[in-house]
Design an enzyme around this catalytic site. Structure first.
Site, PDB file in Angstrom:
ATOM      1  N   ARG A  27       0.814  -1.227   0.000  1.00 38.82           N
ATOM      2  CA  ARG A  27       0.000   0.000   0.000  1.00 38.82           C
ATOM      3  C   ARG A  27       0.844   1.271   0.000  1.00 38.82           C
ATOM      4  O   ARG A  27       0.309   2.375  -0.089  1.00 38.82           O
ATOM      5  CB  ARG A  27      -0.915   0.012   1.225  1.00 38.82           C
ATOM      6  CG  ARG A  27      -1.835  -1.170   1.311  1.00 38.82           C
ATOM      7  CD  ARG A  27      -2.656  -1.105   2.567  1.00 38.82           C
ATOM      8  NE  ARG A  27      -3.620  -0.026   2.496  1.00 38.82           N
ATOM      9  CZ  ARG A  27      -4.839  -0.144   2.006  1.00 38.82           C
ATOM     10  NH1 ARG A  27      -5.250  -1.300   1.568  1.00 38.82           N
ATOM     11  NH2 ARG A  27      -5.658   0.877   1.968  1.00 38.82           N
ATOM     12  N   TRP A  75       2.653   6.182   1.740  1.00 41.72           N
ATOM     13  CA  TRP A  75       2.742   6.599   0.333  1.00 41.72           C
ATOM     14  C   TRP A  75       2.455   8.096   0.365  1.00 41.72           C
ATOM     15  O   TRP A  75       1.338   8.525   0.642  1.00 41.72           O
ATOM     16  CB  TRP A  75       1.709   5.863  -0.516  1.00 41.72           C
ATOM     17  CG  TRP A  75       1.851   6.126  -1.989  1.00 41.72           C
ATOM     18  CD1 TRP A  75       2.640   5.441  -2.856  1.00 41.72           C
ATOM     19  CD2 TRP A  75       1.201   7.141  -2.759  1.00 41.72           C
ATOM     20  NE1 TRP A  75       2.523   5.968  -4.129  1.00 41.72           N
ATOM     21  CE2 TRP A  75       1.642   7.014  -4.094  1.00 41.72           C
ATOM     22  CE3 TRP A  75       0.289   8.152  -2.468  1.00 41.72           C
ATOM     23  CZ2 TRP A  75       1.207   7.846  -5.127  1.00 41.72           C
ATOM     24  CZ3 TRP A  75      -0.142   8.981  -3.492  1.00 41.72           C
ATOM     25  CH2 TRP A  75       0.319   8.816  -4.800  1.00 41.72           C
ATOM     26  N   GLY A 100      -5.131   8.421   3.922  1.00 43.83           N
ATOM     27  CA  GLY A 100      -6.131   9.279   3.277  1.00 43.83           C
ATOM     28  C   GLY A 100      -5.532  10.630   2.963  1.00 43.83           C
ATOM     29  O   GLY A 100      -4.311  10.792   2.963  1.00 43.83           O
ATOM     30  N   HIS A 489      -0.238   9.212 -37.920  1.00 47.13           N
ATOM     31  CA  HIS A 489      -0.693  10.597 -37.799  1.00 47.13           C
ATOM     32  C   HIS A 489       0.204  11.382 -36.847  1.00 47.13           C
ATOM     33  O   HIS A 489      -0.258  12.276 -36.143  1.00 47.13           O
ATOM     34  CB  HIS A 489      -2.161  10.627 -37.367  1.00 47.13           C
ATOM     35  CG  HIS A 489      -3.067  10.013 -38.381  1.00 47.13           C
ATOM     36  ND1 HIS A 489      -3.373  10.628 -39.568  1.00 47.13           N
ATOM     37  CD2 HIS A 489      -3.667   8.796 -38.436  1.00 47.13           C
ATOM     38  CE1 HIS A 489      -4.153   9.838 -40.292  1.00 47.13           C
ATOM     39  NE2 HIS A 489      -4.332   8.702 -39.626  1.00 47.13           N
TER      40      HIS A 489
END
Ligand code: F6R
Length: 590
Positions: A27, A75, A100, A489
């Site tokens: 996480r 994190w 959070g 393109h």
């Protein structure tokens, strides 16, 4: 995103917390920290980087004896990854860890600074700690409720107070569960962190508070005591082990045949177990990253084979759009974690407009699983590697099956014979996975490249997007997926002999067109690697043949080849495969 674990009981919490953090490391892994508490002291230890750094530091520190602790792996959102910004954060008598993001942190901080509070870090978490501490007058529940009522954003919090032998937890829009054992309680972002100790857990709903002592737990909501149901997790503790594989990513890819077979079995026996979607006039597929790419496979199949009008969009855009719902619409949300902030917001927006939702989700206890009006579980088991593999292939399989069911219910397809191809897919995937030497050979050819392209048309383009994402996120090689006809393109100016191009060609209808595009890049020097189900395509040095099955399910056989090429390439480059830099699983912030 960020992992939390907490413990109160009779044991010394250090090994429980460190092991819990290791299980949650997917996480986030910028920095980590731990707070241990006894009657007289709170001891905080933090370190930069992986959990092993924290573990080493704890081993070299004289730790206080304790039976309460909270821990965190980070994190970074507010503030760079650094020791000072690592959690836990302590202000006055209050120590917290947080998962959070607090959107009004700057405003709250300005006010608190005016009131004389000094801050040490750049984090929004320290602001929460200061706010709780400001309101703490010996009543933790009141302080937590008052402080959190001022927060805008998402939070899962584990909280300690200097003068209370208790552990507190609260959450909003970020996951947090409470683990229950005789004479011990845990808090964790995910059940895998505590599954070695207990399978019994309580799901905290938004803003419910758990107050734990060594042998008692109480729950509160809006200052009133409430009761909660204890649930039992149906995962085995071994599910989180590597089972002898060098990496979780490899283990999870190798699990694909078995989980595919298990997940599909009931539906193959009885299609009516799938929701009846044939009456929806429009379907919106909303998800993020790989989950959205699985949605794009679904979109192509639904449009082409089931004649449904489909929009597929990433949730971070969809949630802020003025979406016009002017006919009977279904919103399908695809998510492994079920906690992706943007996907949750898109779901809630749809609900606010009375639109039906169907979640295709792995984690059964997650917010999306609980709030969506209908759900289909992908039953992949815990996915630990940050890059999704087994969950993605199941998302593709369920989207394909839903498309088939709608086509069948609408009588576009008259019988269920072609499901035999889906039935044999797990076996075919097993054979494809056994061909590892070939993927290693290709990886050796590309691992020193700086740019790689993946091209395809229609469903092959959707798969190309995932192949490209998988490669870049684990190997750090820049890669892009392009609709094969679109390269000329502009982007074809980047093609030369140093640029490998993967061409995915499984759709017979436009095979010739893609082959022409392959010739265009080949004549500009590109090294072409073709992945196809057509044995008549032969004139390329690198060709990966996959068995030909019905178009509904064909993509399932391409996915594992791309996953293993990404894996082998990352391994040759010495990357941290299970925890790529800057990433985290379960993106619970916007
Ligand atoms: C890529 C990857 C991500 C996730 C995305 C959505 O390998 O894992 O792109 O697919 O963050 O996550 P979930 O599925 O949990 O909503």
């Amino acid at each position: 995103m960020c992992g939390i674990v907490g413990y109160i009981g009779k044991e010394n919490p250090i090994s429980i917390l460190i092991q819990g953090l290791k299980d949650l490391e997917y996480r986030g892994y910028d920095s980590a920290g731990i707070a241990l508490k006894n009657k007289d002291n709170i001891q905080i230890i933090k370190s930069i980087g992986k959990i092993t750094n924290l573990q080493e530091k704890c081993q070299n520190t004289n730790l206080i004896s304790s039976n309460i602790g909270i821990a965190h792996t980070r994190w970074a959102t507010h503030g760079a990854p650094s020791k000072i910004n690592a959690h836990p954060h302590k202000v006055g008598k209050t120590t917290i860890v947080h998962n959070g993001i607090i959107e009004n942190a700057a405003l709250l901080k300005e006010q608190l600074v005016k009131e004389g509070i000094k801050f040490n870090s750049d984090t929004d978490t320290e602001v929460i700690a200061a706010l709780i501490n400001k309101y703490y007058k010996n009543d933790p529940i009141k302080a937590i409720e008052k402080a959190t009522s001022e927060l805008v954003g998402s939070y899962a919090l584990a909280i300690l107070f200097d003068d209370k032998e208790k552990l507190y937890a609260i959450r909003k829009d970020s996951p947090l569960i409470v683990g229950i054992k005789d004479n011990a309680f845990f808090v964790a972002s995910d059940i895998t962190a505590i599954i070695n100790y207990t399978k019994n857990y309580v799901l905290l709903e938004e803003n419910e508070i758990a107050e734990m002592t060594q042998n008692h737990i109480s729950y509160y909501y809006q200052d009133k005591e409430i009761t909660k149901k204890v649930l039992t997790a149906d995962i085995k503790s071994e599910a989180k082990d590597k089972n002898g594989y060098e990496h979780y990513m490899l283990k999870e890819i190798m699990e694909e045949p078995l989980i595919l077979e298990n997940t599909l079995k009931p539906y193959l026996k009885n299609l009516d177990l799938l929701p009846n979607l044939k009456d929806y006039e429009e379907i919106h597929i909303v998800a993020c990253g790989s989950a959205m790419y699985a949605g794009m496979v679904g979109k192509t199949l639904l449009e082409e084979r089931a004649q449904v009008k489909v929009f597929c969009e990433c949730a971070s855009e969809y949630r802020y759009k003025n979406v016009i719902y002017d006919c009977k619409t279904l919103v399908i949300l695809i998510s492994q974690s079920g906690e992706t902030a943007d996907t949750i917001a898109a779901m809630r927006n749809a609900h606010s407009k009375n639109i039906d939702t169907l979640a295709i989700v792995n984690v059964k206890t997650s917010t999306i699983a609980r709030e969506a009006k209908m759900h289909l579980f992908i039953e992949a088991g815990p996915e630990i590697a940050v890059a999704t593999t087994k969950a993605y292939i199941l998302q593709v399989a369920l989207m394909a099956l839903l498309a088939f069911k709608i086509a069948y219910d609408k009588k576009i397809i008259k019988d269920t014979k072609i499901l035999a191809d889906l039935q044999k897919a797990p076996c075919l995937i097993k054979e494809i996975l056994e061909n590892r030497k070939l993927y290693l050979k290709i990886a050796k050819e590309i691992y020193q490249s700086t740019n790689i392209f993946f091209i395809g048309r229609k469903v092959d383009y959707a798969i190309a997007l995932e192949g490209s994402l998988k490669l870049k996120e684990v190997s750090y090689i820049h890669s892009e997926a392009y609709q094969a006809g679109e390269l000329k393109h502009g982007t074809i100016s980047l093609i030369d002999e140093k640029v490998p191009v993967f061409a995915i060609i499984t759709d017979k209808q436009i095979e010739e067109k893609t082959l022409s595009n392959v010739e265009e890049v080949k004549s500009r020097g590109a090294k072409v690697i073709v992945i196809t189900n057509n044995k008549n395509i032969t004139n390329y040095p690198d060709i990966i043949y996959v068995p030909k099955i019905n178009e509904f399910f064909q993509s399932l056989l391409v996915v594992p080849t791309l996953q293993l090429i990404a894996y082998e390439t990352a391994k040759l480059r010495g990357c941290d495969i299970d925890k790529p830099k800057n990433l985290a699983k379960s993106v619970t912030v916007e």
